[in-house]
Design a protein around this motif. Sequence first.
Motif, PDB file in Angstrom:
ATOM      1  N   GLN A 300       0.855  -1.199   0.000  1.00 43.59           N
ATOM      2  CA  GLN A 300       0.000   0.000   0.000  1.00 43.59           C
ATOM      3  C   GLN A 300       0.892   1.250   0.000  1.00 43.59           C
ATOM      4  OE1 GLN A 300      -3.397   0.215  -0.263  1.00 43.59           O
ATOM      5  NE2 GLN A 300      -2.965  -1.915  -0.767  1.00 43.59           N
ATOM      6  N   PRO A 301       0.468   2.317  -0.696  1.00 43.07           N
ATOM      7  CA  PRO A 301       1.297   3.530  -0.739  1.00 43.07           C
ATOM      8  C   PRO A 301       1.605   4.046   0.670  1.00 43.07           C
ATOM      9  CG  PRO A 301      -0.640   3.730  -2.159  1.00 43.07           C
ATOM     10  CD  PRO A 301      -0.801   2.449  -1.413  1.00 43.07           C
ATOM     11  N   ARG A 302       2.828   4.526   0.832  1.00 41.47           N
ATOM     12  CA  ARG A 302       3.265   5.020   2.151  1.00 41.47           C
ATOM     13  C   ARG A 302       2.637   6.383   2.470  1.00 41.47           C
ATOM     14  NH1 ARG A 302       4.199   1.226   4.993  1.00 41.47           N
ATOM     15  NH2 ARG A 302       2.963   0.316   3.358  1.00 41.47           N
ATOM     16  N   SER A 303       2.580   6.683   3.736  1.00 46.19           N
ATOM     17  CA  SER A 303       2.177   8.027   4.168  1.00 46.19           C
ATOM     18  C   SER A 303       3.324   8.990   3.889  1.00 46.19           C
ATOM     19  CB  SER A 303       1.884   8.026   5.670  1.00 46.19           C
ATOM     20  OG  SER A 303       3.097   8.027   6.396  1.00 46.19           O
ATOM     21  N   SER A 304       3.078  10.257   4.121  1.00 51.19           N
ATOM     22  CA  SER A 304       4.156  11.237   3.971  1.00 51.19           C
ATOM     23  C   SER A 304       5.166  11.047   5.097  1.00 51.19           C
ATOM     24  CB  SER A 304       3.583  12.650   4.009  1.00 51.19           C
ATOM     25  OG  SER A 304       2.881  12.832   5.218  1.00 51.19           O
ATOM     26  N   SER A 305       6.301  11.714   4.937  1.00 50.97           N
ATOM     27  CA  SER A 305       7.297  11.726   5.998  1.00 50.97           C
ATOM     28  C   SER A 305       7.470  13.183   6.438  1.00 50.97           C
ATOM     29  CB  SER A 305       8.612  11.138   5.495  1.00 50.97           C
ATOM     30  OG  SER A 305       9.544  11.057   6.570  1.00 50.97           O
ATOM     31  N   ALA A 306       8.561  13.474   7.130  1.00 51.86           N
ATOM     32  CA  ALA A 306       8.772  14.840   7.608  1.00 51.86           C
ATOM     33  C   ALA A 306      10.239  15.200   7.512  1.00 51.86           C
ATOM     34  CB  ALA A 306       8.309  14.970   9.057  1.00 51.86           C
ATOM     35  N   LYS A 342       7.007  13.453  -5.545  1.00 57.59           N
ATOM     36  CA  LYS A 342       7.903  12.922  -4.503  1.00 57.59           C
ATOM     37  C   LYS A 342       9.090  13.855  -4.234  1.00 57.59           C
ATOM     38  CE  LYS A 342       6.079   8.553  -4.106  1.00 57.59           C
ATOM     39  NZ  LYS A 342       4.748   8.833  -4.583  1.00 57.59           N
ATOM     40  N   ASN A 343       8.784  15.145  -4.193  1.00 57.90           N
ATOM     41  CA  ASN A 343       9.815  16.102  -3.783  1.00 57.90           C
ATOM     42  C   ASN A 343       9.170  17.159  -2.881  1.00 57.90           C
ATOM     43  OD1 ASN A 343       8.472  17.839  -5.529  1.00 57.90           O
ATOM     44  ND2 ASN A 343       9.903  17.488  -7.208  1.00 57.90           N
ATOM     45  N   ILE A 344       9.853  18.251  -2.640  1.00 60.62           N
ATOM     46  CA  ILE A 344       9.317  19.251  -1.710  1.00 60.62           C
ATOM     47  C   ILE A 344       8.889  20.486  -2.496  1.00 60.62           C
ATOM     48  CG2 ILE A 344       9.795  20.649   0.337  1.00 60.62           C
ATOM     49  CD1 ILE A 344      12.003  18.687   1.067  1.00 60.62           C
ATOM     50  N   SER A 345       7.698  20.945  -2.208  1.00 58.26           N
ATOM     51  CA  SER A 345       7.176  22.130  -2.900  1.00 58.26           C
ATOM     52  C   SER A 345       8.124  23.314  -2.682  1.00 58.26           C
ATOM     53  CB  SER A 345       5.796  22.450  -2.311  1.00 58.26           C
ATOM     54  OG  SER A 345       5.460  23.774  -2.577  1.00 58.26           O
ATOM     55  N   PRO A 346       8.271  24.181  -3.693  1.00 57.40           N
ATOM     56  CA  PRO A 346       9.096  25.379  -3.486  1.00 57.40           C
ATOM     57  C   PRO A 346       8.466  26.341  -2.469  1.00 57.40           C
ATOM     58  CG  PRO A 346       8.112  25.363  -5.702  1.00 57.40           C
ATOM     59  CD  PRO A 346       7.771  24.045  -5.063  1.00 57.40           C
ATOM     60  N   ASP A 347       7.182  26.127  -2.166  1.00 53.58           N
ATOM     61  CA  ASP A 347       6.507  26.968  -1.161  1.00 53.58           C
ATOM     62  C   ASP A 347       5.775  26.040  -0.183  1.00 53.58           C
ATOM     63  OD1 ASP A 347       5.064  28.895   0.272  1.00 53.58           O
ATOM     64  OD2 ASP A 347       3.498  29.015  -1.266  1.00 53.58           O
ATOM     65  N   PRO A 348       6.501  25.401   0.742  1.00 51.48           N
ATOM     66  CA  PRO A 348       5.821  24.446   1.627  1.00 51.48           C
ATOM     67  C   PRO A 348       5.134  25.140   2.805  1.00 51.48           C
ATOM     68  CG  PRO A 348       8.172  24.491   2.129  1.00 51.48           C
ATOM     69  CD  PRO A 348       7.943  25.491   1.017  1.00 51.48           C
ATOM     70  N   THR A 349       4.094  24.510   3.329  1.00 45.97           N
ATOM     71  CA  THR A 349       3.514  24.953   4.595  1.00 45.97           C
ATOM     72  C   THR A 349       4.509  24.597   5.694  1.00 45.97           C
ATOM     73  OG1 THR A 349       1.260  24.685   3.825  1.00 45.97           O
ATOM     74  CG2 THR A 349       1.601  24.528   6.211  1.00 45.97           C
ATOM     75  N   VAL A 350       4.771  25.553   6.585  1.00 47.01           N
ATOM     76  CA  VAL A 350       5.787  25.335   7.624  1.00 47.01           C
ATOM     77  C   VAL A 350       5.111  25.295   8.988  1.00 47.01           C
ATOM     78  CG1 VAL A 350       7.922  26.214   8.655  1.00 47.01           C
ATOM     79  CG2 VAL A 350       7.467  26.598   6.213  1.00 47.01           C
ATOM     80  N   TYR A 351       5.449  24.271   9.758  1.00 45.74           N
ATOM     81  CA  TYR A 351       4.920  24.125  11.121  1.00 45.74           C
ATOM     82  C   TYR A 351       6.042  24.424  12.100  1.00 45.74           C
ATOM     83  CZ  TYR A 351       3.585  21.546  15.357  1.00 45.74           C
ATOM     84  OH  TYR A 351       3.331  21.175  16.664  1.00 45.74           O
ATOM     85  N   VAL A 352       5.762  25.306  13.065  1.00 43.96           N
ATOM     86  CA  VAL A 352       6.766  25.623  14.090  1.00 43.96           C
ATOM     87  C   VAL A 352       6.161  25.312  15.460  1.00 43.96           C
ATOM     88  CG1 VAL A 352       8.238  27.407  15.109  1.00 43.96           C
ATOM     89  CG2 VAL A 352       7.739  27.471  12.650  1.00 43.96           C
ATOM     90  N   VAL A 374       8.400  20.483   7.848  1.00 44.38           N
ATOM     91  CA  VAL A 374       7.586  20.501   6.625  1.00 44.38           C
ATOM     92  C   VAL A 374       7.244  19.063   6.263  1.00 44.38           C
ATOM     93  CG1 VAL A 374       8.417  22.697   5.667  1.00 44.38           C
ATOM     94  CG2 VAL A 374       9.651  20.603   5.129  1.00 44.38           C
ATOM     95  N   ASN A 375       6.061  18.874   5.674  1.00 43.91           N
ATOM     96  CA  ASN A 375       5.682  17.537   5.213  1.00 43.91           C
ATOM     97  C   ASN A 375       6.433  17.242   3.931  1.00 43.91           C
ATOM     98  OD1 ASN A 375       3.648  16.945   7.218  1.00 43.91           O
ATOM     99  ND2 ASN A 375       2.446  18.565   6.253  1.00 43.91           N
ATOM    100  N   VAL A 376       6.984  16.046   3.840  1.00 41.91           N
ATOM    101  CA  VAL A 376       7.758  15.664   2.654  1.00 41.91           C
ATOM    102  C   VAL A 376       7.375  14.233   2.272  1.00 41.91           C
ATOM    103  CG1 VAL A 376       9.698  17.153   3.355  1.00 41.91           C
ATOM    104  CG2 VAL A 376       9.749  14.737   3.958  1.00 41.91           C
ATOM    105  N   PRO A 377       7.757  13.798   1.062  1.00 40.15           N
ATOM    106  CA  PRO A 377       7.434  12.420   0.691  1.00 40.15           C
ATOM    107  C   PRO A 377       8.254  11.420   1.498  1.00 40.15           C
ATOM    108  CG  PRO A 377       8.716  13.494  -1.035  1.00 40.15           C
ATOM    109  CD  PRO A 377       8.433  14.536  -0.013  1.00 40.15           C
ATOM    110  N   HIS A 378       7.816  10.168   1.483  1.00 42.08           N
ATOM    111  CA  HIS A 378       8.648   9.114   2.075  1.00 42.08           C
ATOM    112  C   HIS A 378       9.917   8.971   1.240  1.00 42.08           C
ATOM    113  CE1 HIS A 378       7.860   6.144  -1.055  1.00 42.08           C
ATOM    114  NE2 HIS A 378       6.635   6.622  -1.094  1.00 42.08           N
ATOM    115  N   ASN A 379      10.898   8.310   1.778  1.00 38.89           N
ATOM    116  CA  ASN A 379      12.164   8.181   1.062  1.00 38.89           C
ATOM    117  C   ASN A 379      12.025   7.244  -0.137  1.00 38.89           C
ATOM    118  OD1 ASN A 379      14.885   8.195   0.385  1.00 38.89           O
ATOM    119  ND2 ASN A 379      15.343   6.485   1.754  1.00 38.89           N
ATOM    120  N   ALA A 380      12.311   7.781  -1.321  1.00 40.25           N
ATOM    121  CA  ALA A 380      12.319   6.955  -2.531  1.00 40.25           C
ATOM    122  C   ALA A 380      13.648   7.195  -3.250  1.00 40.25           C
ATOM    123  CB  ALA A 380      11.122   7.313  -3.417  1.00 40.25           C
ATOM    124  N   GLY A 381      14.687   7.431  -2.475  1.00 35.55           N
ATOM    125  CA  GLY A 381      16.025   7.608  -3.049  1.00 35.55           C
ATOM    126  C   GLY A 381      16.309   9.021  -3.539  1.00 35.55           C
TER     127      GLY A 381
END
Length: 491
Positions: A300-306, A342-352, A374-381
Motif C-alpha cells: 500500500q502507498p506510504r504516508s508522507s514523511s517529515a 515525490k519532492n518538496i514544494s518550493p513553497d511548503p507549509t511550515v509548522y513551528v 515541513v511535510n515531505v514524501p517518504h524516502n524513494a532515493g
Amino acid sequence: MKKAAIIGAGIGGIASAIRLAVKGYNVTVFEASATYGGKMKEFVQDGYRFDTGPSLFTMPQLVDELFSLAGKNPHDYFRYQRLNIITQYFFTDGTRLTAYREPEKFAAEVEEKLGVPAARVKEYLAKSAQIYEATAATFLHKSLHKVSTYLSPDILKTLPALPALGLTTTMHAANAQAFSDTRLVQLLDRFATYNGSDPYQAPATLNLIPHLEHNIGAFYPEGGIYAIAQSLVKLAEELGVRFKYNLPVTEIITENHKVTGVRTTAEVFYADLVVSNMDVVPTYRRLLPQIKAPEKTLQQPRSSSALIYYWGIRHSFPELHLHNIFFSQDYQQEFRHIFQEKNISPDPTVYVNITSKYTPTDAPPGCENWFVMVNVPHNAGQDWQNLIRVARETIIQKLSKVLAVDLSSLIVTERVWDPVGIEADTSSFAGALYGSSSNNRMAAFLRHPNFTSKVKGLYFCGGSVHPGGGIPLCLLSAKIVSDLAPNPNSA
Ligand SMILES: Cc1cc2nc3c(=O)[nH]c(=O)nc-3n(C[C@H](O)[C@H](O)[C@H](O)COP(=O)(O)OP(=O)(O)OC[C@H]3O[C@@H](n4cnc5c(N)ncnc54)[C@H](O)[C@@H]3O)c2cc1C
C-alpha cells in the motif's frame, strides 16, 4: 507464568507491555536502540531541549486509562493541561487567525478574520463530531478483521450513518462544498496531514479529525511530549516489565505456524506470545522470512514523511504560540509535490512548535526552542542533502518575511532529521511517519490487522498497523492487541 516478548519500545510497544502485564503476562520488551520512545524521544543540545517527533497531543484519556487499568492514579505519574490557544495560523495574504480552545470562540474568530458566519463553523464541527461518534467504536477501538466487530452493538451506530460518513468524496471536496473561503478550506484540509495523507485524495470520513482538536481539545504534557513515554515506562517497570536496550530482534521464531519466541543479536528468548511494534513491512521482510508476506497489504502507498529542523533561537516571539502554521499559497500544488512528484514544494507549509512557551527551561532565558517541520514524501532515493539545503533556505526566507526578522542570524544551534534518518533510527519503512497513507476509501481495511492468521500467538501494534499512526491510534492498537491476546491463565 506465560511470557510475552515485545519487539520495540515505541509508544505502541510500551502500551502493549503495560496492558499485557496487567492481563497477567510476564513481559519483556526488546529495543534495538539505546532507549525507549521510538519516534517519541528527546534530546538536549546547547541548552535547548527538543522532543524529536510528535508535538500535538490529543485524547489524553487514552494515556490516563493505562494508569487506571494498573490501579494507579494517573496524576501521580503524568500531568497535562488543555491548551487555551490550539494553533496560530498565518495565511499568505497576511491574515492571522488564532484557533481558540472553545469552539464558540474559534467560530467567532473565523467570522471576524475570514468573514465566514460563526454558525456555519459550529455546524461543521458538530458534523465532525457526528462522524467520530458513528465510527470510533467500530473503526478505531476494534479489529476490522474479526467477525465479532460486525456483530457488536456498536455497528448499529455505524451502519445508519454510512451515507453521511463521506466515503465517496474527498476531504477537500467536502470542505470546499461546506465553505467558499479558501483559507478556511486550507485550514480544514490540513487535518489530512495528521495521518500523513493528502486531502485531495483521502476520504471525507477523515473530517472527523477536527472534532478531536476543536471539540475535545489539544493538550500539553508537563515537561513535553517525551513525558508520555517516560511516565508509561515507569509504570511498566513497576508492573514488572523488563526492557532490554541495544538488543535488536533479528528473527521471530515459529514452529508449525505458532510463535515460540524471538532471536536477538545476543540470545534466543522463548515466549508464548510475540507483539511486533516494529513497522510491519520490515517485520515481515527481516524477521519473518519463513512466512509468505501479505504483499497487497505491504505494498500500500506510504504516508508522507517529515523534514525537521531543530533550531535554538536566540530571540523570543510573543506573536507565536505552542503550535504555529505558516501556510503555502497553493495547497494542491504542495500535495502534488509530496505525493506525485515525490519532492518538496518550493513553497511548503511550515509548522513551528515551541515547547519553551509552556516549559521555559526548554530554552535559555529570552530564547526559544523551535521544532520546524515541513511535510515531505517518504524516502524513494531522492537527493535529500540537496532537498534539505534548498528547503532550509526557503523556510528561513518565508519565516523571516512573515516575522520581519533575519531568522538565519538568530539560529544558534541546529539539528536535522529527515526520512532517511527516521528510517535508520526507528525502522519505519521508507521513513513514512504513519505506515501506509489513507489516500483511498478502502485504506482503513487495507492496513495490516493487529494479528495474523498465519502465525498463532503473533500480534502487531504501532503506527504501521490498524487503526493507524499518531499517539492516540498507537495507544488504541495496544488495546486491540491486548483484547485479542488469550487470557494467560486459561490459554
Ligand atoms: C516528526 C514527527 C512528527 C509527528 N507528529 C505527531 C504529532 O504531532 N502527534 C501525533 O500523535 N503523532 C505524531 N507523529 C507520529 C507518532 O510519533 C507515531 O505514530 C508514534 O510515535 C509511533 O509509535 P509506534 O508505537 O509505532 O513506534 P515507533 O515510534 O515507530 O517505534 C518503534 C520502535 O521499535 C524499535 N525497533 C524497530 N525494529 C526493532 C527490532 N528489530 N528489534 C527491536 N526493536 C526494534 C525502534 O528502535 C523503535 O524504538 C509524528 C512522528 C514524527 C516522526
